[in-house]
Motif scaffolding. Sequence first.
Motif, short mmCIF file in Angstrom:
data_model
loop_
_atom_site.label_atom_id
_atom_site.label_comp_id
_atom_site.label_asym_id
_atom_site.label_seq_id
_atom_site.Cartn_x
_atom_site.Cartn_y
_atom_site.Cartn_z
N LEU A 164 41.27 49.13 23.64
CA LEU A 164 40.21 48.14 23.79
C LEU A 164 40.32 47.05 22.73
N PRO A 165 39.78 45.87 23.00
CA PRO A 165 39.79 44.81 21.98
C PRO A 165 39.05 45.25 20.72
N THR A 166 39.44 44.69 19.62
CA THR A 166 38.86 45.05 18.33
C THR A 166 37.34 44.87 18.35
N GLY A 167 36.62 45.92 18.00
CA GLY A 167 35.17 45.84 17.89
C GLY A 167 34.41 46.00 19.18
N LEU A 168 35.09 46.24 20.29
CA LEU A 168 34.42 46.35 21.58
C LEU A 168 34.56 47.75 22.14
N THR A 169 33.50 48.20 22.80
CA THR A 169 33.57 49.41 23.61
C THR A 169 33.85 49.00 25.05
N ALA A 170 34.11 49.96 25.91
CA ALA A 170 34.33 49.63 27.33
C ALA A 170 33.09 48.99 27.91
N GLU A 171 31.89 49.49 27.52
CA GLU A 171 30.64 48.93 28.03
C GLU A 171 30.44 47.50 27.57
N SER A 172 30.74 47.22 26.32
CA SER A 172 30.53 45.86 25.81
C SER A 172 31.57 44.89 26.37
N LEU A 173 32.78 45.38 26.66
CA LEU A 173 33.78 44.52 27.30
C LEU A 173 33.33 44.14 28.70
N LEU A 174 32.82 45.11 29.45
CA LEU A 174 32.33 44.79 30.80
C LEU A 174 31.16 43.82 30.73
N SER A 175 30.28 44.00 29.75
CA SER A 175 29.15 43.08 29.59
C SER A 175 29.64 41.67 29.29
N LYS A 176 30.68 41.56 28.47
CA LYS A 176 31.23 40.24 28.16
C LYS A 176 31.82 39.60 29.41
N ILE A 177 32.52 40.39 30.22
CA ILE A 177 33.08 39.86 31.46
C ILE A 177 31.96 39.34 32.36
N ARG A 178 30.87 40.12 32.46
CA ARG A 178 29.75 39.73 33.33
C ARG A 178 29.08 38.46 32.85
N THR A 179 28.75 38.40 31.57
CA THR A 179 27.95 37.29 31.07
C THR A 179 28.77 36.03 30.81
N ASP A 180 30.08 36.14 30.84
CA ASP A 180 30.95 34.97 30.64
C ASP A 180 32.04 34.98 31.71
N LEU A 181 31.63 35.22 32.95
CA LEU A 181 32.58 35.46 34.04
C LEU A 181 33.56 34.32 34.23
N ASN A 182 33.09 33.08 34.07
CA ASN A 182 33.98 31.94 34.29
C ASN A 182 35.13 31.88 33.29
N ARG A 183 34.96 32.55 32.16
CA ARG A 183 36.04 32.59 31.17
C ARG A 183 37.20 33.44 31.66
N PHE A 184 36.91 34.35 32.58
CA PHE A 184 37.91 35.33 33.00
C PHE A 184 38.53 35.01 34.37
N VAL A 185 38.08 33.97 35.04
CA VAL A 185 38.63 33.61 36.35
C VAL A 185 39.14 32.18 36.33
N ASN A 186 39.94 31.87 37.35
CA ASN A 186 40.41 30.50 37.54
C ASN A 186 39.30 29.70 38.21
N THR A 187 38.62 28.85 37.46
CA THR A 187 37.47 28.12 38.00
C THR A 187 37.87 27.01 38.97
N ASP A 188 39.18 26.74 39.09
CA ASP A 188 39.62 25.81 40.13
C ASP A 188 39.47 26.45 41.51
N ILE A 189 39.45 27.78 41.54
CA ILE A 189 39.28 28.50 42.80
C ILE A 189 37.80 28.74 43.07
N SER A 190 37.09 29.25 42.07
CA SER A 190 35.65 29.49 42.18
C SER A 190 35.05 29.55 40.80
N SER A 191 33.79 29.09 40.68
CA SER A 191 33.05 29.23 39.42
C SER A 191 31.66 29.75 39.74
N PHE A 192 31.14 30.58 38.83
CA PHE A 192 29.88 31.26 39.04
C PHE A 192 28.79 30.66 38.14
N SER A 193 27.63 30.40 38.72
CA SER A 193 26.55 29.82 37.93
C SER A 193 25.20 30.33 38.41
#
Length: 355
Positions: A164-193
């Motif tokens: 896992l990334p430094t300082g993160l648990t699996a739960e906190s990594l999933l939370s980061k993906i959820r709350t900053d979803l556009n950081r993890f996807v190609n927003t030219d295809i789709s962006s979430f708001s």
Amino acid sequence: MVCEKDYAGSGGTSTGSGGYNTEVCDYYLVTVYDHSTNGTKNVWYTYISEENCRIVWIAEQAAAGTTTCPSGTGDGEIPVIEPNNELIDALVALLLENPDLLLNIPCEELAKWLEIAQHAVPQQVQDKISYLDKKFGGYSLLTLPNANGYTVNMDYFSVTVSQLPTGLTAESLLSKIRTDLNRFVNTDISSFSPSREVNTGFDEMALWLSNNPVGAVLSIEIPADDGSVICSDFSRRHWRFSTIKSPWDYDHPVSGTREFGFTQNQNGTWTFYTRGVDRFTQLATSEAIAWMVGLGDKFKDPDSLWSSLQSGISSYVNNNGGQANVNNPEIWRPSWKSVKDVLMGNKPISDLGCK
């Protein structure tokens, strides 16, 4: 079973020698190709659903009994001849040996998507949609059974995280993906708001970023065909989106449910994934024709979006002190008619005739 034959004559639609013969037998349109390679006799079977007139399965059956996918349908590539009773008997024997071939998905794979397909939207989410529809109009849930697509999409895109990334648990990594979803996807295809053009009377942004986002409405900017979703399930290990119709995005392109989450593996690694079950909400004639003849695949952009999510998660983990690898996606798209009763829980998988 009564079949109608449509014989094209010598050459037919193929540039090879011989002709072809098409038999329409109730549900499947069956074309049987017979050719020889280096003295080995092979039979190619192409099954086309009468319901949607598109190929649902192609296989090459060699004399040794192996089954592999051919590179094409044979037109312009392989000499074909009119099938005879021997070939039809071979087809029947093949189906008797493996009855789920026509499903275009092994039955053991189908079981992996049952929970998502049968996801029941909780009453509190239904109540919010009903409230919004009464207040503003134009709101409704878009469910899998009420969609119009001929095929059902079942996909699974995953990443294995061994550190896992430094300082993160699996739960906190999933939370980061959820709350900053556009950081993890190609927003030219789709962006979430949760805020773009969303006027529900609720603070959708605050709800989505909270520790319990169930009921949050998000708008997805998709080139030429936007859509909306509502968070319909949440735990520390996953969340689910259900597609909705909204007055600003109208129908979502697909109807169904998608889950995002992680599991911990026996070897101590983690698998972060998205798994979805959906069908086209509306299928215009031009889209249907393009899909039938292979000129277009409306699932192509969603596949690219979820592939970009894999890359986004992997890159984030690897760039922040962790270690992750992208896995090959699992994608199945059988005929809805052939699997709907099982997916919706009305019949057991055994009723499909699987071994």
